[in-house]
Design a protein around this motif. Structure first.
Motif, PDB file in Angstrom:
ATOM      1  N   LYS A 120       0.842  -1.198   0.000  1.00 16.17           N
ATOM      2  CA  LYS A 120       0.000   0.000   0.000  1.00 16.17           C
ATOM      3  C   LYS A 120       0.878   1.248   0.000  1.00 16.17           C
ATOM      4  N   GLU A 121       1.931   1.228   0.832  1.00 14.71           N
ATOM      5  CA  GLU A 121       2.796   2.399   0.948  1.00 14.71           C
ATOM      6  C   GLU A 121       4.193   1.976   1.399  1.00 14.71           C
ATOM      7  N   ILE A 122       5.185   2.593   0.782  1.00 12.62           N
ATOM      8  CA  ILE A 122       6.581   2.433   1.204  1.00 12.62           C
ATOM      9  C   ILE A 122       7.139   3.839   1.351  1.00 12.62           C
ATOM     10  N   THR A 123       7.528   4.175   2.583  1.00 12.48           N
ATOM     11  CA  THR A 123       8.022   5.523   2.863  1.00 12.48           C
ATOM     12  C   THR A 123       9.452   5.425   3.365  1.00 12.48           C
ATOM     13  N   GLN A 124      10.354   6.099   2.685  1.00 16.20           N
ATOM     14  CA  GLN A 124      11.738   6.134   3.167  1.00 16.20           C
ATOM     15  C   GLN A 124      11.813   7.061   4.374  1.00 16.20           C
ATOM     16  N   LEU A 125      12.385   6.568   5.464  1.00 20.74           N
ATOM     17  CA  LEU A 125      12.513   7.359   6.682  1.00 20.74           C
ATOM     18  C   LEU A 125      13.860   8.056   6.755  1.00 20.74           C
ATOM     19  N   GLU A 126      14.918   7.353   6.372  1.00 25.84           N
ATOM     20  CA  GLU A 126      16.244   7.974   6.373  1.00 25.84           C
ATOM     21  C   GLU A 126      17.230   7.123   5.592  1.00 25.84           C
ATOM     22  N   ILE A 127      18.286   7.770   5.134  1.00 24.04           N
ATOM     23  CA  ILE A 127      19.466   7.083   4.606  1.00 24.04           C
ATOM     24  C   ILE A 127      20.565   7.328   5.628  1.00 24.04           C
ATOM     25  N   SER A 128      21.027   6.273   6.264  1.00 26.80           N
ATOM     26  CA  SER A 128      22.032   6.440   7.314  1.00 26.80           C
ATOM     27  C   SER A 128      23.458   6.274   6.793  1.00 26.80           C
ATOM     28  N   GLU A 129      23.606   5.622   5.638  1.00 26.30           N
ATOM     29  CA  GLU A 129      24.948   5.429   5.085  1.00 26.30           C
ATOM     30  C   GLU A 129      24.828   5.213   3.591  1.00 26.30           C
ATOM     31  N   LEU A 130      25.729   5.851   2.859  1.00 25.57           N
ATOM     32  CA  LEU A 130      25.801   5.700   1.414  1.00 25.57           C
ATOM     33  C   LEU A 130      27.273   5.680   1.041  1.00 25.57           C
ATOM     34  N   VAL A 165      12.889   2.220   6.196  1.00 22.04           N
ATOM     35  CA  VAL A 165      11.626   2.482   5.509  1.00 22.04           C
ATOM     36  C   VAL A 165      10.462   2.020   6.383  1.00 22.04           C
ATOM     37  N   LYS A 166       9.314   2.622   6.135  1.00 21.33           N
ATOM     38  CA  LYS A 166       8.062   2.167   6.736  1.00 21.33           C
ATOM     39  C   LYS A 166       7.258   1.548   5.607  1.00 21.33           C
ATOM     40  N   VAL A 167       6.749   0.333   5.831  1.00 21.85           N
ATOM     41  CA  VAL A 167       6.032  -0.406   4.796  1.00 21.85           C
ATOM     42  C   VAL A 167       4.660  -0.812   5.326  1.00 21.85           C
ATOM     43  N   ASN A 175      -3.685 -11.444   2.187  1.00 22.93           N
ATOM     44  CA  ASN A 175      -4.906 -10.724   2.586  1.00 22.93           C
ATOM     45  C   ASN A 175      -4.937 -10.290   4.049  1.00 22.93           C
ATOM     46  N   GLN A 176      -3.797 -10.282   4.715  1.00 18.66           N
ATOM     47  CA  GLN A 176      -3.693  -9.772   6.083  1.00 18.66           C
ATOM     48  C   GLN A 176      -2.934  -8.450   6.041  1.00 18.66           C
ATOM     49  N   ASP A 177      -3.507  -7.408   6.673  1.00 21.85           N
ATOM     50  CA  ASP A 177      -2.811  -6.121   6.742  1.00 21.85           C
ATOM     51  C   ASP A 177      -1.516  -6.256   7.529  1.00 21.85           C
ATOM     52  N   PHE A 178      -0.492  -5.526   7.088  1.00 23.42           N
ATOM     53  CA  PHE A 178       0.741  -5.452   7.870  1.00 23.42           C
ATOM     54  C   PHE A 178       1.298  -4.044   7.796  1.00 23.42           C
ATOM     55  N   GLU A 179       2.046  -3.696   8.808  1.00 23.86           N
ATOM     56  CA  GLU A 179       2.777  -2.434   8.864  1.00 23.86           C
ATOM     57  C   GLU A 179       4.044  -2.699   9.658  1.00 23.86           C
ATOM     58  N   MET A 180       5.169  -2.238   9.134  1.00 26.56           N
ATOM     59  CA  MET A 180       6.429  -2.431   9.850  1.00 26.56           C
ATOM     60  C   MET A 180       7.461  -1.409   9.412  1.00 26.56           C
ATOM     61  N   LYS A 181       8.429  -1.215  10.280  1.00 25.31           N
ATOM     62  CA  LYS A 181       9.599  -0.418   9.926  1.00 25.31           C
ATOM     63  C   LYS A 181      10.736  -1.393   9.703  1.00 25.31           C
ATOM     64  N   LEU A 182      11.497  -1.133   8.654  1.00 25.62           N
ATOM     65  CA  LEU A 182      12.598  -2.012   8.282  1.00 25.62           C
ATOM     66  C   LEU A 182      13.892  -1.228   8.147  1.00 25.62           C
ATOM     67  N   ALA A 183      14.980  -1.838   8.576  1.00 27.87           N
ATOM     68  CA  ALA A 183      16.321  -1.349   8.273  1.00 27.87           C
ATOM     69  C   ALA A 183      16.805  -2.178   7.085  1.00 27.87           C
ATOM     70  N   TRP A 204      21.661  -5.804  -6.533  1.00 27.08           N
ATOM     71  CA  TRP A 204      22.324  -7.099  -6.497  1.00 27.08           C
ATOM     72  C   TRP A 204      21.976  -7.867  -5.226  1.00 27.08           C
ATOM     73  N   SER A 205      21.823  -7.127  -4.117  1.00 29.13           N
ATOM     74  CA  SER A 205      21.549  -7.785  -2.841  1.00 29.13           C
ATOM     75  C   SER A 205      20.824  -6.822  -1.914  1.00 29.13           C
ATOM     76  N   ARG A 206      19.873  -7.392  -1.137  1.00 37.04           N
ATOM     77  CA  ARG A 206      19.153  -6.583  -0.170  1.00 37.04           C
ATOM     78  C   ARG A 206      18.849  -7.432   1.053  1.00 37.04           C
ATOM     79  N   GLN A 207      19.181  -6.893   2.214  1.00 36.51           N
ATOM     80  CA  GLN A 207      18.889  -7.559   3.481  1.00 36.51           C
ATOM     81  C   GLN A 207      18.053  -6.614   4.325  1.00 36.51           C
ATOM     82  N   SER A 208      16.982  -7.131   4.919  1.00 35.56           N
ATOM     83  CA  SER A 208      16.140  -6.290   5.784  1.00 35.56           C
ATOM     84  C   SER A 208      16.045  -6.895   7.179  1.00 35.56           C
ATOM     85  N   VAL A 209      15.900  -6.011   8.136  1.00 33.59           N
ATOM     86  CA  VAL A 209      15.708  -6.376   9.530  1.00 33.59           C
ATOM     87  C   VAL A 209      14.590  -5.501  10.065  1.00 33.59           C
TER      88      VAL A 209
END
Length: 106
Positions: A43-53, A66-68, A74-82, A97-102
């Motif tokens: 439904k929504e993906i909001t970037q909260l911050e970039i801490s390192e580039l 990000v907040k997702v 069919n189950q609603d979810f909401e979470m913040k991910l690093a 190439w690669s993405r890891q989320s926590v």
């Protein structure tokens, strides 16, 4: 991803690897299958911050949060991910190439 558009796969390397916050790991074929099945719908993906580039030649690593919100089976979810993402420049285009989320717990 917010538009749930299958063209998102154009941003991925053929050997992309996704590590999810629930220990689930996907390759490109797994992602395509799950995405087209609508198992997950965003439904929504909001970037909260970039801490390192960081960039080294044709490789960039990004740490961001990000907040997702969406639906999973069919189950609603909401979470913040690093996220830690590794992008490679291939023929003048950046590809994931690669993405890891926590999950960031409150």
């Amino acid at each position: 991803m917010m538009k749930n558009d299958v063209q998102i796969v154009d941003l991925f390397c053929s050997d992309v690897s996704f590590g999810h916050s629930n220990s689930w790991i996907q390759n490109l074929n797994d992602f395509k299958k799950d995405f087209s099945s609508k198992k997950v719908s965003y439904k929504e993906i909001t970037q909260l911050e970039i801490s390192e580039l960081k960039q080294f030649k044709n490789t960039v690593s990004i740490r961001r949060s990000v907040k997702v919100t969406g639906l999973y089976k069919n189950q609603d979810f909401e979470m913040k991910l690093a996220l830690l993402e590794i992008w490679l420049k291939k023929k003048s285009a950046w590809k994931l190439w690669s993405r890891q989320s926590v999950e960031i717990k409150p």
